[in-house]
Design a protein around this motif. Structure first.
Motif, PDB file in Angstrom:
ATOM      1  N   TYR A 295       0.740  -0.992  -0.025  1.00  0.00           N
ATOM      2  CA  TYR A 295       0.149  -0.209   0.143  1.00  0.00           C
ATOM      3  C   TYR A 295       0.891   1.395  -0.003  1.00  0.00           C
ATOM      4  CZ  TYR A 295       0.818   0.035   5.078  1.00  0.00           C
ATOM      5  OH  TYR A 295       1.373   0.105   6.443  1.00  0.00           O
ATOM      6  N   SER A 296       0.313   2.414  -0.337  1.00  0.00           N
ATOM      7  CA  SER A 296       1.059   3.579  -0.364  1.00  0.00           C
ATOM      8  C   SER A 296       0.518   4.404   0.777  1.00  0.00           C
ATOM      9  CB  SER A 296       0.783   4.536  -1.640  1.00  0.00           C
ATOM     10  OG  SER A 296       1.442   3.712  -2.853  1.00  0.00           O
ATOM     11  N   VAL A 297       1.309   5.614   1.413  1.00  0.00           N
ATOM     12  CA  VAL A 297       0.828   6.418   2.431  1.00  0.00           C
ATOM     13  C   VAL A 297       0.632   7.821   1.731  1.00  0.00           C
ATOM     14  CG1 VAL A 297       1.310   7.372   4.521  1.00  0.00           C
ATOM     15  CG2 VAL A 297       1.902   4.837   4.058  1.00  0.00           C
ATOM     16  N   ALA A 298      -0.522   8.389   1.998  1.00  0.00           N
ATOM     17  CA  ALA A 298      -0.684   9.801   1.784  1.00  0.00           C
ATOM     18  C   ALA A 298      -0.734  10.506   2.870  1.00  0.00           C
ATOM     19  CB  ALA A 298      -1.922  10.034   0.599  1.00  0.00           C
ATOM     20  N   ILE A 299       0.029  11.481   3.105  1.00  0.00           N
ATOM     21  CA  ILE A 299       0.151  12.230   4.337  1.00  0.00           C
ATOM     22  C   ILE A 299      -0.318  13.688   3.987  1.00  0.00           C
ATOM     23  CG2 ILE A 299       1.426  13.208   6.293  1.00  0.00           C
ATOM     24  CD1 ILE A 299       3.285  11.105   6.012  1.00  0.00           C
ATOM     25  N   SER A 300      -1.268  14.490   4.739  1.00  0.00           N
ATOM     26  CA  SER A 300      -1.933  15.799   4.161  1.00  0.00           C
ATOM     27  C   SER A 300      -0.837  16.621   5.108  1.00  0.00           C
ATOM     28  CB  SER A 300      -3.245  15.762   4.678  1.00  0.00           C
ATOM     29  OG  SER A 300      -3.976  15.236   3.558  1.00  0.00           O
ATOM     30  N   PHE A 301      -0.043  17.400   4.487  1.00  0.00           N
ATOM     31  CA  PHE A 301       0.772  18.350   5.390  1.00  0.00           C
ATOM     32  C   PHE A 301       0.167  19.836   5.276  1.00  0.00           C
ATOM     33  CE2 PHE A 301       4.058  21.551   5.397  1.00  0.00           C
ATOM     34  CZ  PHE A 301       4.509  21.643   6.653  1.00  0.00           C
ATOM     35  N   TYR A 302      -0.083  20.457   6.154  1.00  0.00           N
ATOM     36  CA  TYR A 302      -1.005  21.748   6.372  1.00  0.00           C
ATOM     37  C   TYR A 302      -0.220  22.632   7.313  1.00  0.00           C
ATOM     38  CZ  TYR A 302      -5.356  19.853   4.465  1.00  0.00           C
ATOM     39  OH  TYR A 302      -6.080  19.177   3.928  1.00  0.00           O
ATOM     40  N   ASN A 303       0.384  22.396   8.410  1.00  0.00           N
ATOM     41  CA  ASN A 303       0.499  23.087   9.777  1.00  0.00           C
ATOM     42  C   ASN A 303       2.182  23.223   9.701  1.00  0.00           C
ATOM     43  OD1 ASN A 303       1.050  24.447  12.054  1.00  0.00           O
ATOM     44  ND2 ASN A 303      -0.637  23.490  13.029  1.00  0.00           N
ATOM     45  N   ILE A 328       3.547  12.996   0.173  1.00  0.00           N
ATOM     46  CA  ILE A 328       3.199  14.086   0.857  1.00  0.00           C
ATOM     47  C   ILE A 328       2.413  15.192   0.209  1.00  0.00           C
ATOM     48  CG2 ILE A 328       3.822  16.026   2.473  1.00  0.00           C
ATOM     49  CD1 ILE A 328       6.647  14.421   2.480  1.00  0.00           C
ATOM     50  N   THR A 329       1.033  15.384   0.334  1.00  0.00           N
ATOM     51  CA  THR A 329       0.129  16.112  -0.106  1.00  0.00           C
ATOM     52  C   THR A 329       0.547  17.570   0.745  1.00  0.00           C
ATOM     53  OG1 THR A 329      -1.678  14.526  -0.452  1.00  0.00           O
ATOM     54  CG2 THR A 329      -2.277  16.943  -0.722  1.00  0.00           C
ATOM     55  N   TRP A 330       1.247  18.539  -0.248  1.00  0.00           N
ATOM     56  CA  TRP A 330       2.062  19.500   0.289  1.00  0.00           C
ATOM     57  C   TRP A 330       0.846  20.813   0.254  1.00  0.00           C
ATOM     58  CZ3 TRP A 330       6.628  19.185   3.015  1.00  0.00           C
ATOM     59  CH2 TRP A 330       7.150  20.373   3.422  1.00  0.00           C
ATOM     60  N   VAL A 375      -4.399   2.674  -0.605  1.00  0.00           N
ATOM     61  CA  VAL A 375      -3.651   4.130  -0.158  1.00  0.00           C
ATOM     62  C   VAL A 375      -4.070   4.217   1.479  1.00  0.00           C
ATOM     63  CG1 VAL A 375      -3.566   6.588  -0.525  1.00  0.00           C
ATOM     64  CG2 VAL A 375      -3.608   4.930  -2.516  1.00  0.00           C
ATOM     65  N   PHE A 376      -3.129   4.454   2.454  1.00  0.00           N
ATOM     66  CA  PHE A 376      -3.304   4.826   3.822  1.00  0.00           C
ATOM     67  C   PHE A 376      -3.404   6.413   3.775  1.00  0.00           C
ATOM     68  CE2 PHE A 376      -1.731   5.496   8.044  1.00  0.00           C
ATOM     69  CZ  PHE A 376      -3.047   5.240   8.661  1.00  0.00           C
ATOM     70  N   ASP A 381      -0.639  14.462  11.971  1.00  0.00           N
ATOM     71  CA  ASP A 381      -0.442  14.611  13.560  1.00  0.00           C
ATOM     72  C   ASP A 381      -1.122  13.029  14.070  1.00  0.00           C
ATOM     73  OD1 ASP A 381      -3.011  14.641  12.926  1.00  0.00           O
ATOM     74  OD2 ASP A 381      -3.264  16.678  14.114  1.00  0.00           O
ATOM     75  N   ILE A 382      -0.961  11.976  13.274  1.00  0.00           N
ATOM     76  CA  ILE A 382      -1.485  10.880  13.639  1.00  0.00           C
ATOM     77  C   ILE A 382      -0.272   9.992  13.774  1.00  0.00           C
ATOM     78  CG2 ILE A 382      -3.051   8.916  13.029  1.00  0.00           C
ATOM     79  CD1 ILE A 382      -4.502  11.298  14.200  1.00  0.00           C
ATOM     80  N   PHE A 383      -0.310   9.086  14.637  1.00  0.00           N
ATOM     81  CA  PHE A 383       0.619   8.098  14.761  1.00  0.00           C
ATOM     82  C   PHE A 383       0.043   6.809  14.938  1.00  0.00           C
ATOM     83  CE2 PHE A 383       2.765   4.813  17.382  1.00  0.00           C
ATOM     84  CZ  PHE A 383       3.790   4.456  16.779  1.00  0.00           C
TER      85      PHE A 383
END
Length: 565
Positions: A295-303, A328-330, A375-376, A381-383
């Motif tokens: 699977y792939s990981v898609a992290i949303s980066f905002y802050n 990384i969704t920047w 896709v995960f 801010d999640i672990f």
């Protein structure tokens, strides 16, 4: 031919698609009595002629109830076409078609009745070439009420009529003039879709309603590229004829929500079209991405305050052998990419996706270069332990039509009729999985971004909220599948101090936007579940003597009474 106002948006697209081919021929619409005056006025902006016709009696009125959704009573009114003798020749197109290439050469067909053969060796009457005739029309009127029809619709009658009753016979057109998505399962079908003159969105899964119908054959009739083409044409209609922009938009009811959206100056009006015109749904069209066992990981980066923690989280995900790529969704355009992140990108398993627009919808963009089916999607801010995410992936593999995740929520209706949105635990059921941490089928990213009605994207931008609820509604509305909550003790949320999701306005709005999205979708598509999946440890049972049976049964009865069973 238009039966009622329901398919005015589809007719808009059809007429626009014809205009785009450069045809010089007049475009004519037959309208039945249920078409409103407002809709007819709009049609005069689109078509060259609008002809009112009566609705013909349906031969199976008292024999069929369940099939009326498939074979609408109005469709026998198609026979009025043969009375339009002011025209020497007609090309007829069902409202659920779109013309991809010029078809004017079909007017050279010499036959009096021609169409494309469908599966089952019958002419599909969604695209026809024929010559009107008053004598033929009169004969049809004398025979159709008692004539046979294999599907209890106009198609069955017209096949019987021109094959068995008329002396004119039938000419078969090439299959590229009437191409449905169901052909995608055949080798020749894929070629036909690529070279089609006319797309035909058959059955009940259509580009404008795929997200709320639960149709059991959605896999057969859903085609990402064909559906995205329709949505792109719909956008172009709105840009070409701005005076029609908000008429017949969703929600169809005259609600304050509709007026609010119409008055909202949407900064991302062109985003959906721009993103999707650049993206090739290569794997979505096949329905299968090349990598199934990772699977792939898609992290949303905002802050920006979390920038220092981001490489650590990425490094954590890369510990799993099941993780193929971390994206990384920047979202923060003003924040530069650090050297530490650039080093991770250079390692080959991390990619940064810079966003050019400010919208929560971006987290569901189709991902260029994605190779994995799963896709995960997670916040920055999640672990969650790698073993837990890997287990989530294996659970999802058994349920690829569902969204799987760690954070469940529930909605429902209060006694006063209003909608509530709450934590799921107290209700012992759920119907939403939060975007904080969800495993999802990559096919649904393209569907959300490139086929979902733009009013839903607009609403998410309007309130800066609820994109996760919309995704859950779309997936359940398309597949009929409930989400899946997976147990994991060590999921941690570091975003409890700061962030968009903890503000009072954000949390209070969840009730409202759940209700509004139900209006925008046209119905409540969310599906409840009481399933809670956890890793297998051991069988839990105990041995007891038969003398305990009565007390055990009584305890069970009391428990059920307490639950209101």
């Amino acid at each position: 031919m238009l039966c009622d106002d329901e398919l005015v948006p589809a007719l808009r697209v059809l007429i626009y698609s014809l205009r785009q081919t450069g045809t010089p021929h007049p475009i004519v619409v037959l309208v039945l009595p249920h078409v409103s005056a407002a809709a007819q006025q709009e049609l005069w902006l689109l078509a060259d002629d609008v002809i009112p016709v009566d609705q013909l009696a349906y031969p199976y009125e008292k024999k069929v109830k369940l099939e009326l959704g498939i074979n609408k009573q109005c469709r026998y009114s198609k026979l009025h076409l043969w009375a339009q003798t002011q025209y020497k020749s007609l090309i007829y197109l069902d409202v659920d078609t779109a013309v991809v290439k010029n078809i004017d050469h079909l007017f050279s067909t010499t036959t009096t009745f021609a169409g494309v053969k469908d599966l089952g060796d019958v002419i599909n009457t969604g695209v026809l070439v024929f010559k009107p005739s008053q004598a033929t029309f009169n004969d049809m009127m004398d025979t159709y009420l008692t004539a046979p029809s294999y599907n209890r619709g106009d198609q069955g009658f017209l096949n019987w009529y021109f094959t068995n009753h008329s002396t004119t016979g039938v000419t078969v057109l090439g299959p590229a003039y009437n191409v449905p998505a169901k052909l995608k399962g055949f080798a020749i079908g894929k070629k036909l879709i690529d070279n089609a003159f006319v797309y035909h969105y058959t059955a009940e899964t259509k580009p404008w309603s795929f997200h709320h119908f639960y149709h059991r054959d959605w896999r057969i009739n859903y085609h990402p590229r064909m559906f995205a083409k329709w949505r792109a044409l719909d956008y172009e209609v709105a840009q070409t004829l701005p005076e029609l922009k908000d008429s017949f938009a969703i929600p169809r009811q005259d609600l304050p929500l509709k007026r609010d959206l119409a008055n909202y100056e949407w900064p991302n009006l062109h985003r959906q079209y721009d993103v999707c015109s650049r993206y090739n749904p290569r794997y979505e069209t096949e329905g299968k991405f090349p990598i199934q066992k990772q699977y792939s990981v898609a992290i949303s980066f905002y802050n920006p305050e979390r920038l220092g923690y981001l490489p650590k989280l990425i490094g954590h995900y890369l510990l799993s052998e099941l993780v193929h790529t971390v994206y990384i969704t920047w979202h923060s355009k003003s924040v530069p990419v650090t050297d530490e992140l650039k080093a991770l990108v250079d390692g080959g398993r991390v990619k940064i996706l810079p966003m050019t627009s400010d919208t929560l919808n971006n987290r569901f963009n189709p991902i260029p270069g994605l190779k994995t089916q799963a896709v995960f999607i997670c916040d920055d801010d999640i672990f969650a332990p790698i073993t837990g995410i890997d287990f989530l992936f294996r659970v999802w593999q058994a349920r690829p039509d569902s969204i799987a995740g760690f954070f469940p929520r529930i909605h429902g209706r209060k006694e006063d009729g209003s909608i509530f949105y709450e934590m799921a635990g107290v209700h012992h059921k759920y119907d939403i999985i939060l975007t904080k941490a969800m495993m999802i089928n990559a096919n649904f990213l393209h569907a959300f971004t490139c086929v979902l009605p733009p009013e839903i994207h607009r609403y998410i931008d309007y309130g800066k909220n609820c994109e996760d609820i919309a995704m859950n509604m779309m997936v359940s509305g398309l597949t009929g599948a409930a989400p899946v909550c997976v147990h994991e003790d060590e999921v941690l949320d570091f975003g409890t101090g700061k962030g968009i999701s903890i503000t009072p306005a954000f949390t209070m709005r969840r009730d409202t936007c759940t209700s509004d999205l139900i209006d925008l979708f046209g119905r409540d598509t969310l599906v409840e579940s009481t399933e809670y999946v956890r890793k297998f440890g051991s069988n839990k049972f105990r041995k007891v003597p038969w003398d305990d049976l009565d007390s055990i049964l009584e305890t069970e009865r009391q428990n059920l009474l307490a639950l209101g069973k």
